[in-house]
Enzyme design. Structure first.
Site, short mmCIF file in Angstrom:
data_model
loop_
_atom_site.label_atom_id
_atom_site.label_comp_id
_atom_site.label_asym_id
_atom_site.label_seq_id
_atom_site.Cartn_x
_atom_site.Cartn_y
_atom_site.Cartn_z
N ASP A 117 0.84 -1.19 0.00
CA ASP A 117 0.00 0.00 0.00
C ASP A 117 0.88 1.25 0.00
O ASP A 117 1.65 1.48 0.93
CB ASP A 117 -0.89 -0.02 1.25
CG ASP A 117 -1.89 1.11 1.24
OD1 ASP A 117 -2.77 1.08 0.37
OD2 ASP A 117 -1.76 2.02 2.06
N THR A 129 -3.06 5.17 -4.14
CA THR A 129 -1.98 5.96 -3.53
C THR A 129 -0.67 5.73 -4.26
O THR A 129 0.10 6.67 -4.49
CB THR A 129 -1.81 5.62 -2.04
OG1 THR A 129 -1.55 4.24 -1.91
CG2 THR A 129 -3.04 5.96 -1.25
N THR A 130 -0.40 4.48 -4.64
CA THR A 130 0.84 4.20 -5.36
C THR A 130 0.82 4.91 -6.71
O THR A 130 1.80 5.57 -7.09
CB THR A 130 1.00 2.68 -5.56
OG1 THR A 130 0.74 2.03 -4.32
CG2 THR A 130 2.39 2.32 -6.02
N ASP A 132 -9.04 -0.51 1.64
CA ASP A 132 -9.08 -0.05 0.24
C ASP A 132 -10.38 -0.50 -0.42
O ASP A 132 -11.03 0.28 -1.12
CB ASP A 132 -7.90 -0.64 -0.55
CG ASP A 132 -6.60 0.13 -0.29
OD1 ASP A 132 -6.55 0.83 0.74
OD2 ASP A 132 -5.66 0.02 -1.10
N1 LIG Z 1 -6.05 -7.77 -13.08
C1 LIG Z 1 -5.42 -6.65 -13.38
N2 LIG Z 1 -4.78 -6.50 -14.54
C2 LIG Z 1 -4.14 -5.37 -14.82
N3 LIG Z 1 -4.04 -4.31 -14.04
C3 LIG Z 1 -4.67 -4.37 -12.88
C4 LIG Z 1 -5.39 -5.54 -12.47
N4 LIG Z 1 -5.87 -5.31 -11.25
C5 LIG Z 1 -5.47 -4.05 -10.91
N5 LIG Z 1 -4.77 -3.49 -11.88
C6 LIG Z 1 -4.16 -2.14 -11.92
O1 LIG Z 1 -3.26 -1.99 -10.87
C7 LIG Z 1 -3.21 -0.63 -10.48
C8 LIG Z 1 -3.42 -0.50 -9.00
O2 LIG Z 1 -2.34 -1.07 -8.32
P1 LIG Z 1 -2.17 -0.92 -6.77
O3 LIG Z 1 -3.45 -1.25 -6.09
O4 LIG Z 1 -0.95 -1.67 -6.41
O5 LIG Z 1 -1.83 0.59 -6.59
P2 LIG Z 1 -2.76 1.82 -6.25
O6 LIG Z 1 -4.20 1.44 -6.30
O7 LIG Z 1 -2.32 2.92 -7.13
O8 LIG Z 1 -2.31 2.19 -4.80
P3 LIG Z 1 -2.69 1.52 -3.40
O9 LIG Z 1 -3.61 0.39 -3.66
O10 LIG Z 1 -1.37 1.12 -2.86
O11 LIG Z 1 -3.32 2.61 -2.63
C9 LIG Z 1 -4.31 0.09 -11.22
O12 LIG Z 1 -3.77 0.84 -12.27
C10 LIG Z 1 -5.18 -1.06 -11.71
O13 LIG Z 1 -5.83 -0.73 -12.91
MG LIG Z 2 -5.02 -0.19 -5.17
#
Ligand SMILES: Nc1ncnc2c1ncn2[C@@H]1O[C@H](COP(=O)(O)OP(=O)(O)OP(=O)(O)O)[C@@H](O)[C@H]1O
Ligand SMILES: [Mg+2]
Length: 553
Positions: free
Chosen positions: A69, A102-103, A398
């Protein structure tokens, strides 16, 4: 470049800043900030997406946190550099506003800053870049609005998919469907329709965690869970048709703050004194019983003797509940929190079908189920180890947040980098209408957006450049939802693949990342106060010191 004395008049130094102040100016200041932002963005980039890695953070006391996260990583990293701190704030704002992304926000901010650096090296002034970024951000938000798809905010299926995708990138992704069901049911139960639309608050879902069993045992509870045990072994452990008293007062004989002496001359007086104390403590239990309550939740302590008398009256009591729990219980059961025991009346009591102490793992917890209000729900997370349940709690947070986001603002977009590539493509076409340098800045903004699919591709072990070319081509043909399927590691239609996310999350990513980048780019002077050399507790006292004062005047 650091200097403490910034000016001289005819050879005489003019002191403007305090001794020890560090000042960095111009290009040096910019480079330092840009570098810090880039380093931080690079650090979290590898944890983006379902194929992203986790980070193990070790605090100074040795506490270990394992997470992917973004907000948690940056919080635990406890960064020093002021620009790095700003990046950490981006993650925090993102977390507070929408709870996910957030990332992405930090990665995008890093990309924006790094693209700006290239422009600065080409002698484009930061203000021009900031202006260009601002216009590009407005346009990007507009494109996002145009392409976002409206959904029904009560549609369980959509909400479930959104929740599952938010957890796809977490340690708990194996169980994401089960957890998504729980998150959706919980959020729908606390959401209420108001004149301005649906109101939903993540705070209304009480999340408790206990290591033990497995994640599959995580449950939705219709009511409230207190991480407290029943205070006395003689009390009932289960009360049906519970009438609940909430008391915010100590059921103890309070110690006075000043010293008092009682002169006791003989054993009779001693006995009388003790009897009196016992009577006071017994009365407290009687007052609770008189109100008709069979369950007592006390925010303060309960004396052993009072516990004994309560047990005699078959009252189940819990002590030292937190203020938050008391408020939640009040809302859930309809009880009024009473601060003075004398005021406790039958109409102040709340209702729940069952109050029961259950053994969960090594501990005992108290469950208050079947509450008066249908909006009271809790989630009890179970899992192998403390670290695992901690990360499960963050992931569930989340999921709850994205469900709330869609309930509030029922619009979604597809993920997997598809929305970023689509916005970038439209931005590039729009940038052609801009004049020279602003156009460069807008193009840089578009390229920065492509940093998200690039990172997703890289983390999935794909060749980022091949993928981005393929994505661009597909989007130019009008397929606006093609993105990277990180599970199958290929380019696909993400909307059909059910990789969907709230539009609100993407909107906030655009806003917070570009605001932070612009703020950083506009800094050309860093003036840092020198570290205080005074020992803790203030400067040493000098009797009759230089300021003419002494300790005695
Ligand atoms: N099955 C999937 N295939 C491709 N991309 C995906 C899939 N599931 C999620 N994503 C992508 O991954 C990204 C989110 O990654 P992640 O949750 O690690 O980071 P975040 O949401 O930016 O931050 P955080 O969850 O740490 O607050 C998004 O761009 C989302 O579209
Ligand atoms: Mg996320």
């Amino acid at each position: 470049m650091a200097e403490a004395i910034p000016a001289t008049i005819s050879g005489q130094p003019v002191l403007i800043l305090k001794e020890g102040t560090e000042r960095t100016r111009g290009k040096d200041a910019q480079r330092g900030n840009i570098m810090a932002a880039k380093v931080l963005a690079e650090a979290v980039k590898t944890s983006l997406g379902p194929r992203g890695m986790d980070k193990m953070l070790v605090a100074s006391f040795g506490d270990v946190t394992i997470t992917s996260d973004g907000a948690t990583i940056l919080k635990e990293m406890d960064v020093q550099h002021p620009a790095a701190k700003m990046m950490a704030e981006v993650a925090k704002t993102q977390d507070d506003e929408v709870g996910d992304g957030t990332t992405s926000a930090v990665v995008l901010a890093g990309e924006l800053v790094s693209k700006a650096e290239e422009l600065i090296n080409k002698d484009i002034h930061p203000t021009v870049i900031v202006d260009g970024y601002r216009r590009a951000q407005e346009k990007a938000l507009q494109v996002l609005n145009d392409i976002a798809v409206n959904v029904d905010s009560k549609d369980k299926e959509t909400l479930r998919k959104v929740a599952a995708i938010a957890m796809a990138s977490k340690l708990v992704s194996e169980s994401r469907d089960m957890l998504a069901d729980i998150a959706v049911d919980a959020m729908l139960q606390v959401s209420q329709k108001t004149a301005e639309g649906f109101k939903a608050d993540v705070e209304d879902v009480k999340v408790e965690k206990k290591p033990g069993e497995s994640l599959a045992e995580t449950k939705l509870i219709q009511g409230v869970v207190l991480d407290k045990e029943v205070v006395h072994s003689g009390m009932p452990k289960r009360v049906e048709e519970a009438k609940i008293a909430l008391v915010n007062a100590a059921l103890e004989v309070e110690k006075t703050e000043f010293d008092a002496k009682i002169n006791i001359q003989n054993p009779e007086e001693m006995k009388a004194f003790l009897d009196e104390e016992e009577k006071i403590l017994k009365d407290m239990a009687e007052k609770v019983a008189k109100s008709g309550a069979n369950v007592l939740v006390c925010q303060k302590g309960i004396d052993d003797l009072t516990q004994h008398f309560l047990a005699k009256r078959s009252i189940l009591a819990v002590r030292r509940a937190s203020e938050k729990d008391m408020e939640k219980l009040s809302r859930a059961t309809g009880a009024r929190i009473v601060t003075n025991l004398d005021d406790l009346k039958a109409e102040d009591l709340g209702y729940a079908k069952v109050v029961e102490e259950r053994k969960i793992g090594d501990d005992k917890m108290t469950f208050i189920e079947g509450c008066k209000s249908p909006h009271a729900v809790a989630i009890l997370i179970r899992g192998g180890t403390q670290r695992f349940v901690d990360e499960a709690e963050r992931s569930l947070h989340d999921a709850l947040c994205v469900v709330r986001d869609v309930i509030r603002d029922p619009r979604i977009v597809a993920g997997g980098g598809s929305v970023e590539v689509e916005i970038a493509g439209q931005l590039k076409r729009w940038a052609e209408s801009l004049s020279g340098k602003e156009q460069l800045a807008a193009l840089a903004f578009a390229e920065a957006l492509e940093g998200i699919p690039l990172a997703l591709a890289e983390n999935s072990g794909l060749d980022p450049l091949d993928i981005i070319v393929e994505l661009r081509a597909s989007h130019e043909k009008g397929q606006k939802w093609t993105g990277i399927d990180a599970t199958e590691c290929k380019v696909k239609d993400m909307m059909k693949d059910n990789v969907i996310e709230p539009a609100a999350v993407k909107q906030q990513i655009l806003k917070s990342a570009s605001e932070a980048a612009s703020m950083l780019l506009k800094i050309d002077d860093i003036i840092a106060a020198g570290k205080s050399k005074e020992p803790p507790g203030g400067p040493p006292k000098r009797p009759g010191g230089e300021d003419g004062s002494s300790e005695f005047d």
